[in-house]
Motif scaffolding. Sequence first.
Motif, PDB file in Angstrom:
ATOM      1  N   ILE A  67      65.844  55.955 -85.660  1.00 13.47           N
ATOM      2  CA  ILE A  67      65.948  54.981 -84.569  1.00 13.47           C
ATOM      3  C   ILE A  67      65.915  53.561 -85.130  1.00 13.47           C
ATOM      4  CG2 ILE A  67      64.843  54.104 -82.471  1.00 13.47           C
ATOM      5  CD1 ILE A  67      63.650  57.045 -82.248  1.00 13.47           C
ATOM      6  N   ALA A  68      65.000  53.301 -86.064  1.00 10.52           N
ATOM      7  CA  ALA A  68      64.884  51.965 -86.639  1.00 10.52           C
ATOM      8  C   ALA A  68      66.167  51.563 -87.358  1.00 10.52           C
ATOM      9  CB  ALA A  68      63.696  51.912 -87.606  1.00 10.52           C
ATOM     10  N   GLU A  69      66.753  52.479 -88.121  1.00 10.20           N
ATOM     11  CA  GLU A  69      67.955  52.141 -88.882  1.00 10.20           C
ATOM     12  C   GLU A  69      69.134  51.858 -87.960  1.00 10.20           C
ATOM     13  OE1 GLU A  69      68.769  53.885 -92.870  1.00 10.20           O
ATOM     14  OE2 GLU A  69      70.519  54.751 -91.866  1.00 10.20           O
ATOM     15  N   ARG A  70      69.327  52.690 -86.951  1.00 11.49           N
ATOM     16  CA  ARG A  70      70.473  52.448 -86.061  1.00 11.49           C
ATOM     17  C   ARG A  70      70.282  51.165 -85.257  1.00 11.49           C
ATOM     18  NH1 ARG A  70      68.811  57.518 -82.225  1.00 11.49           N
ATOM     19  NH2 ARG A  70      67.870  56.376 -80.464  1.00 11.49           N
ATOM     20  N   ASN A  71      69.046  50.861 -84.896  1.00 13.71           N
ATOM     21  CA  ASN A  71      68.800  49.648 -84.125  1.00 13.71           C
ATOM     22  C   ASN A  71      69.079  48.404 -84.968  1.00 13.71           C
ATOM     23  OD1 ASN A  71      66.647  47.439 -83.080  1.00 13.71           O
ATOM     24  ND2 ASN A  71      67.347  48.728 -81.382  1.00 13.71           N
ATOM     25  N   ALA A  72      68.636  48.409 -86.229  1.00  8.82           N
ATOM     26  CA  ALA A  72      68.851  47.260 -87.109  1.00  8.82           C
ATOM     27  C   ALA A  72      70.328  47.073 -87.443  1.00  8.82           C
ATOM     28  CB  ALA A  72      68.045  47.433 -88.388  1.00  8.82           C
ATOM     29  N   LEU A  73      71.013  48.170 -87.771  1.00  8.73           N
ATOM     30  CA  LEU A  73      72.440  48.048 -88.082  1.00  8.73           C
ATOM     31  C   LEU A  73      73.225  47.586 -86.870  1.00  8.73           C
ATOM     32  CD1 LEU A  73      72.946  51.201 -90.331  1.00  8.73           C
ATOM     33  CD2 LEU A  73      72.796  48.813 -91.051  1.00  8.73           C
ATOM     34  N   GLY A  74      72.807  48.052 -85.676  1.00  4.21           N
ATOM     35  CA  GLY A  74      73.456  47.588 -84.456  1.00  4.21           C
ATOM     36  C   GLY A  74      73.253  46.102 -84.243  1.00  4.21           C
ATOM     37  N   MET A  75      72.047  45.601 -84.524  1.00  2.00           N
ATOM     38  CA  MET A  75      71.795  44.168 -84.378  1.00  2.00           C
ATOM     39  C   MET A  75      72.677  43.366 -85.321  1.00  2.00           C
ATOM     40  SD  MET A  75      68.254  42.015 -84.914  1.00  2.00           S
ATOM     41  CE  MET A  75      68.417  41.946 -86.709  1.00  2.00           C
ATOM     42  N   HIS A  76      72.776  43.804 -86.568  1.00  3.94           N
ATOM     43  CA  HIS A  76      73.627  43.077 -87.508  1.00  3.94           C
ATOM     44  C   HIS A  76      75.096  43.167 -87.115  1.00  3.94           C
ATOM     45  CE1 HIS A  76      70.988  41.533 -90.735  1.00  3.94           C
ATOM     46  NE2 HIS A  76      70.150  42.431 -90.245  1.00  3.94           N
ATOM     47  N   ALA A  77      75.498  44.273 -86.499  1.00  3.13           N
ATOM     48  CA  ALA A  77      76.876  44.366 -86.011  1.00  3.13           C
ATOM     49  C   ALA A  77      77.152  43.328 -84.929  1.00  3.13           C
ATOM     50  CB  ALA A  77      77.149  45.773 -85.473  1.00  3.13           C
ATOM     51  N   THR A  78      76.166  43.086 -84.054  1.00  5.24           N
ATOM     52  CA  THR A  78      76.366  42.061 -83.015  1.00  5.24           C
ATOM     53  C   THR A  78      76.550  40.691 -83.646  1.00  5.24           C
ATOM     54  OG1 THR A  78      74.018  41.482 -82.660  1.00  5.24           O
ATOM     55  CG2 THR A  78      74.882  43.358 -81.431  1.00  5.24           C
ATOM     56  N   MET A  79      75.840  40.420 -84.744  1.00  6.59           N
ATOM     57  CA  MET A  79      75.971  39.125 -85.420  1.00  6.59           C
ATOM     58  C   MET A  79      77.328  39.001 -86.121  1.00  6.59           C
ATOM     59  SD  MET A  79      72.217  38.309 -86.967  1.00  6.59           S
ATOM     60  CE  MET A  79      71.612  39.938 -87.383  1.00  6.59           C
ATOM     61  N   LEU A  80      77.763  40.084 -86.728  1.00  5.07           N
ATOM     62  CA  LEU A  80      79.071  40.048 -87.386  1.00  5.07           C
ATOM     63  C   LEU A  80      80.200  39.840 -86.383  1.00  5.07           C
ATOM     64  CD1 LEU A  80      78.562  42.927 -89.975  1.00  5.07           C
ATOM     65  CD2 LEU A  80      78.849  40.490 -90.496  1.00  5.07           C
ATOM     66  N   ALA A  81      79.976  40.287 -85.142  1.00  2.00           N
ATOM     67  CA  ALA A  81      80.993  40.112 -84.099  1.00  2.00           C
ATOM     68  C   ALA A  81      80.895  38.764 -83.396  1.00  2.00           C
ATOM     69  CB  ALA A  81      80.876  41.237 -83.069  1.00  2.00           C
ATOM     70  N   ALA A  82      79.865  37.965 -83.719  1.00  2.00           N
ATOM     71  CA  ALA A  82      79.755  36.627 -83.128  1.00  2.00           C
ATOM     72  C   ALA A  82      80.904  35.752 -83.621  1.00  2.00           C
ATOM     73  CB  ALA A  82      78.412  36.006 -83.491  1.00  2.00           C
ATOM     74  N   ARG A  83      81.137  34.661 -82.915  1.00  2.00           N
ATOM     75  CA  ARG A  83      82.282  33.800 -83.223  1.00  2.00           C
ATOM     76  C   ARG A  83      81.844  32.353 -83.366  1.00  2.00           C
ATOM     77  NH1 ARG A  83      86.158  36.984 -78.822  1.00  2.00           N
ATOM     78  NH2 ARG A  83      85.920  39.005 -79.865  1.00  2.00           N
ATOM     79  N   PRO A  84      81.770  31.847 -84.623  1.00  2.00           N
ATOM     80  CA  PRO A  84      82.050  32.544 -85.881  1.00  2.00           C
ATOM     81  C   PRO A  84      80.937  33.530 -86.240  1.00  2.00           C
ATOM     82  CG  PRO A  84      81.259  30.340 -86.340  1.00  2.00           C
ATOM     83  CD  PRO A  84      81.426  30.419 -84.854  1.00  2.00           C
ATOM     84  N   ALA A  85      81.289  34.444 -87.115  1.00  2.00           N
ATOM     85  CA  ALA A  85      80.364  35.514 -87.483  1.00  2.00           C
ATOM     86  C   ALA A  85      79.116  34.956 -88.167  1.00  2.00           C
ATOM     87  CB  ALA A  85      81.052  36.507 -88.410  1.00  2.00           C
ATOM     88  N   VAL A  86      77.989  35.621 -87.939  1.00  2.00           N
ATOM     89  CA  VAL A  86      76.752  35.364 -88.672  1.00  2.00           C
ATOM     90  C   VAL A  86      76.563  36.535 -89.625  1.00  2.00           C
ATOM     91  CG1 VAL A  86      74.265  35.048 -88.532  1.00  2.00           C
ATOM     92  CG2 VAL A  86      75.737  34.135 -86.723  1.00  2.00           C
ATOM     93  N   ARG A  87      76.626  36.251 -90.915  1.00  2.00           N
ATOM     94  CA  ARG A  87      76.516  37.337 -91.887  1.00  2.00           C
ATOM     95  C   ARG A  87      75.365  37.058 -92.830  1.00  2.00           C
ATOM     96  NH1 ARG A  87      80.005  39.219 -97.064  1.00  2.00           N
ATOM     97  NH2 ARG A  87      78.487  37.808 -97.975  1.00  2.00           N
ATOM     98  N   TYR A  88      74.334  37.889 -92.723  1.00  2.00           N
ATOM     99  CA  TYR A  88      73.196  37.785 -93.621  1.00  2.00           C
ATOM    100  C   TYR A  88      73.275  38.789 -94.775  1.00  2.00           C
ATOM    101  CZ  TYR A  88      70.758  34.871 -90.160  1.00  2.00           C
ATOM    102  OH  TYR A  88      70.394  33.865 -89.304  1.00  2.00           O
ATOM    103  N   LEU A  89      74.102  39.807 -94.649  1.00  2.00           N
ATOM    104  CA  LEU A  89      74.149  40.867 -95.652  1.00  2.00           C
ATOM    105  C   LEU A  89      74.770  40.352 -96.951  1.00  2.00           C
ATOM    106  CD1 LEU A  89      75.389  43.812 -93.402  1.00  2.00           C
ATOM    107  CD2 LEU A  89      73.070  42.951 -93.747  1.00  2.00           C
ATOM    108  N   ALA A  90      74.076  40.589 -98.061  1.00  2.00           N
ATOM    109  CA  ALA A  90      74.543  40.194 -99.384  1.00  2.00           C
ATOM    110  C   ALA A  90      74.959  41.439-100.159  1.00  2.00           C
ATOM    111  CB  ALA A  90      73.422  39.458-100.121  1.00  2.00           C
ATOM    112  N   PRO A  91      75.671  41.258-101.284  1.00  2.00           N
ATOM    113  CA  PRO A  91      76.029  42.435-102.082  1.00  2.00           C
ATOM    114  C   PRO A  91      74.824  43.301-102.452  1.00  2.00           C
ATOM    115  CG  PRO A  91      77.292  40.550-102.816  1.00  2.00           C
ATOM    116  CD  PRO A  91      76.314  40.036-101.797  1.00  2.00           C
ATOM    117  N   ALA A  92      73.713  42.670-102.803  1.00  2.00           N
ATOM    118  CA  ALA A  92      72.519  43.452-103.153  1.00  2.00           C
ATOM    119  C   ALA A  92      71.973  44.202-101.947  1.00  2.00           C
ATOM    120  CB  ALA A  92      71.446  42.534-103.737  1.00  2.00           C
TER     121      ALA A  92
END
Length: 354
Positions: free
Chosen positions: A259-284
């Motif tokens: 549940i925790a993993e799907r909720n967090a990935l879903g939150m980051h997906a909402t940010m990536l879909a923002a306009r302009p996108a908010v991207r916190y994910l780094a290669p590491a």
Amino acid sequence: MRVDDQSSAHRAPDRSSTPATGHATAVAHPNIALVKYWGKRDERLVVPRTDSLSMTLDVFPTTTRVHLAAAAGPDTVMLDGAPAAGEARRRVVAFLELVRKRAGSARAAVVTSENTVPTGAGLASSASGFAALAVAAATAYGLDLDATALSRLARRGSGSASRSLFAGFAQWHAGPRAASDAEADLGSYAEQVPVGALDPALVIAVVNAGPKAVSSRAAMRRTVETSPLYEPWTRSSADDLVDMRAALVRGDLEAVGEIAERNALGMHATMLAARPAVRYLAPATLSVLDAVLHLRQDGVAAYATMDAGPNVKVLCRRADAERVADAVRNAAPDAAVHTAGPGPAARLLDGGGR
């Protein structure tokens, strides 16, 4: 004033005739949300759009001392040995003004706060900071608040601080849509949640300890206003919270992690879909997420969660924490890796003169 005492959780006085002690020192720990808070319904009152649920950690405490001056005047705010400036000072002073208003006092304060968590790195430094400030300031100014009222107060400094007041796992209630500010304030508070036989650990991979390019406040606002995925995520998050509470009571770590993993990935997906996108994910970040997936393929119950930042927290059994930490180090050799368990409630260190 100990907020881990739940016996009077629904008695909610905002002030007391108890005289101000004039000084108090408190300690609080950060928390990591397993069902996320992302987006405010009321920015001034810090009322969220969704409920959230977190685990308080036993690492990275913040210690805060509040000492009252004899009279009114400018507040002194010291953070990590240096005078606070800009937005950091403004937030602390605004919080003190709120406490003074409730206490009927005009006395200035000297605030000295020491963080052991990297500030601005998505590791909830504001949660521990304002939870400690709420406990210390309320005591110094003579407010006699129960756990519920204190969580409401801490919320005004930082929403997630309302959860850091409690040991173990806590839920922050968004509350119903309210007709007045007073009703909205009363409806939004945190409380400790019951947990079954669970022995969890969080392996924390700090892949970047620097300040974020986009603040959480700005990213929340942009996501709420522009992301087409935001409303669907809030609806699914409400379901996640119901499922999470049931999984915690059962002591079902695998379900908690899923549940925790799907909720967090879903939150980051909402940010990536923002306009302009908010991207916190780094290669590491992605390397660590891949390592978590490989651990599960090898039979280790390991699940990732992330707040607003590139750093990854991996939920696992305490018995597996060392193996998980090794896998994380191999995936991100430059990351600082820490292991945490469920932490204590915020508390006074000196009794505040009582």
